[in-house]
Enzyme design. Structure first.
Site, PDB file in Angstrom:
ATOM      1  N   ASP A  57       0.869  -1.166   0.000  1.00 40.71           N
ATOM      2  CA  ASP A  57       0.000   0.000   0.000  1.00 40.71           C
ATOM      3  C   ASP A  57       0.910   1.222   0.000  1.00 40.71           C
ATOM      4  O   ASP A  57       2.136   1.100  -0.154  1.00 40.71           O
ATOM      5  CB  ASP A  57      -0.988  -0.028   1.175  1.00 40.71           C
ATOM      6  CG  ASP A  57      -0.328   0.181   2.529  1.00 40.71           C
ATOM      7  OD1 ASP A  57       0.920   0.280   2.615  1.00 40.71           O
ATOM      8  OD2 ASP A  57      -1.061   0.242   3.530  1.00 40.71           O
TER       9      ASP A  57
ATOM     10  N   CYS B  21       3.392  -2.897   4.067  1.00 38.99           N
ATOM     11  CA  CYS B  21       2.572  -1.742   4.416  1.00 38.99           C
ATOM     12  C   CYS B  21       3.296  -1.009   5.532  1.00 38.99           C
ATOM     13  O   CYS B  21       4.469  -1.284   5.792  1.00 38.99           O
ATOM     14  CB  CYS B  21       1.141  -2.134   4.788  1.00 38.99           C
ATOM     15  SG  CYS B  21       0.926  -3.138   6.261  1.00 38.99           S
TER      16      CYS B  21
ATOM     17  N   THR C 147       3.049  -1.089   8.835  1.00 39.09           N
ATOM     18  CA  THR C 147       3.467  -1.969   9.931  1.00 39.09           C
ATOM     19  C   THR C 147       3.598  -3.428   9.512  1.00 39.09           C
ATOM     20  O   THR C 147       4.219  -4.216  10.213  1.00 39.09           O
ATOM     21  CB  THR C 147       2.454  -1.925  11.089  1.00 39.09           C
ATOM     22  OG1 THR C 147       1.191  -2.420  10.597  1.00 39.09           O
ATOM     23  CG2 THR C 147       2.305  -0.524  11.643  1.00 39.09           C
TER      24      THR C 147
ATOM     25  N   HIS D  33      10.201 -23.852   9.749  1.00 38.35           N
ATOM     26  CA  HIS D  33       9.199 -24.519  10.581  1.00 38.35           C
ATOM     27  C   HIS D  33       7.779 -24.397  10.061  1.00 38.35           C
ATOM     28  O   HIS D  33       6.962 -25.279  10.313  1.00 38.35           O
ATOM     29  CB  HIS D  33       9.234 -23.964  12.010  1.00 38.35           C
ATOM     30  CG  HIS D  33      10.539 -24.181  12.690  1.00 38.35           C
ATOM     31  ND1 HIS D  33      10.736 -23.865  14.014  1.00 38.35           N
ATOM     32  CD2 HIS D  33      11.726 -24.675  12.261  1.00 38.35           C
ATOM     33  CE1 HIS D  33      11.974 -24.162  14.363  1.00 38.35           C
ATOM     34  NE2 HIS D  33      12.597 -24.649  13.313  1.00 38.35           N
TER      35      HIS D  33
ATOM     36  N   ARG E 280       7.801 -33.532  12.264  1.00 39.83           N
ATOM     37  CA  ARG E 280       7.049 -32.706  13.210  1.00 39.83           C
ATOM     38  C   ARG E 280       6.566 -31.415  12.556  1.00 39.83           C
ATOM     39  O   ARG E 280       5.454 -30.973  12.807  1.00 39.83           O
ATOM     40  CB  ARG E 280       7.877 -32.416  14.461  1.00 39.83           C
ATOM     41  CG  ARG E 280       9.121 -31.598  14.223  1.00 39.83           C
ATOM     42  CD  ARG E 280      10.004 -31.547  15.478  1.00 39.83           C
ATOM     43  NE  ARG E 280      11.249 -30.896  15.190  1.00 39.83           N
ATOM     44  CZ  ARG E 280      11.627 -29.746  15.712  1.00 39.83           C
ATOM     45  NH1 ARG E 280      10.866 -29.136  16.578  1.00 39.83           N
ATOM     46  NH2 ARG E 280      12.782 -29.214  15.380  1.00 39.83           N
ATOM     47  N   HIS E 281       7.373 -30.813  11.684  1.00 32.75           N
ATOM     48  CA  HIS E 281       6.967 -29.574  11.022  1.00 32.75           C
ATOM     49  C   HIS E 281       5.928 -29.855   9.935  1.00 32.75           C
ATOM     50  O   HIS E 281       4.938 -29.138   9.819  1.00 32.75           O
ATOM     51  CB  HIS E 281       8.173 -28.855  10.426  1.00 32.75           C
ATOM     52  CG  HIS E 281       9.175 -28.448  11.455  1.00 32.75           C
ATOM     53  ND1 HIS E 281       8.855 -27.666  12.544  1.00 32.75           N
ATOM     54  CD2 HIS E 281      10.497 -28.721  11.557  1.00 32.75           C
ATOM     55  CE1 HIS E 281       9.936 -27.475  13.270  1.00 32.75           C
ATOM     56  NE2 HIS E 281      10.947 -28.119  12.708  1.00 32.75           N
TER      57      HIS E 281
END
Length: 155
Positions: free
Chosen positions: A10, A68, A70, A101, A136-137
């Site tokens: 943006d 953007c 933030t 992960h 596991r991931h």
């Protein structure tokens, strides 16, 4: 050329998007698809998150980067879309971990939170770090997909 990456912003992320586009193509060798915005005039971030993530979903690109002010709004909008795993990242440790992960396919950054040097470090790590594919991931990614699927037809 390496994989293709969509990038969108943006107005609050426009300047960093432009910096990252050049870095990704010139320094990292990736092809970049810029989905906008095209100037620092006020626009609505969900439009650009939707455009970039749609390219990931359709497999026109392998990954997308959203910027953007933030990174928060972009990450929220992106994570509403099926098959998108977007991480809001403002440090290199998280950039690497979210690929290893979580197998994220979208990265959100905040121009007002980090500078261009750190953003470049984050993007490079995020683009070059593979998913670990340890059981596991991979199992956790399947569980996320199951949760997403369970709400797909929810009223």
């Amino acid at each position: 050329m390496k994989a293709k990456v969509a990038i969108g912003s943006d107005h609050g992320g426009y300047a960093l998007k432009e910096t990252l586009k050049a870095f990704i193509t010139e320094k990292l060798g990736y092809e970049v698809l810029d989905v906008g915005c095209d100037c620092p005039d006020s626009v609505d971030y969900p439009d650009y998150a939707n455009e970039a993530c749609s390219k990931v979903i359709s497999e026109d690109v392998q990954r997308a980067i959203l910027v953007c002010g933030t990174g928060i709004g972009m990450s929220i909008a992106a994570n509403k879309m099926p098959g998108i795993r977007c991480a809001l990242v403002h440090d290199t440790f998280s950039a690497k971990a979210t690929r290893e992960h979580n197998d994220t396919n979208v990265l959100a950054l905040g121009e007002r939170v980090i500078g261009p040097g750190l953003a470049q470090d984050i993007v490079e790590l995020w683009l070059t770090t593979p998913f670990s594919e340890e059981d596991r991931h991979a199992n956790r990614i399947r569980k996320i997909q199951t949760i997403e699927d369970s709400y797909a037809n929810h009223p």
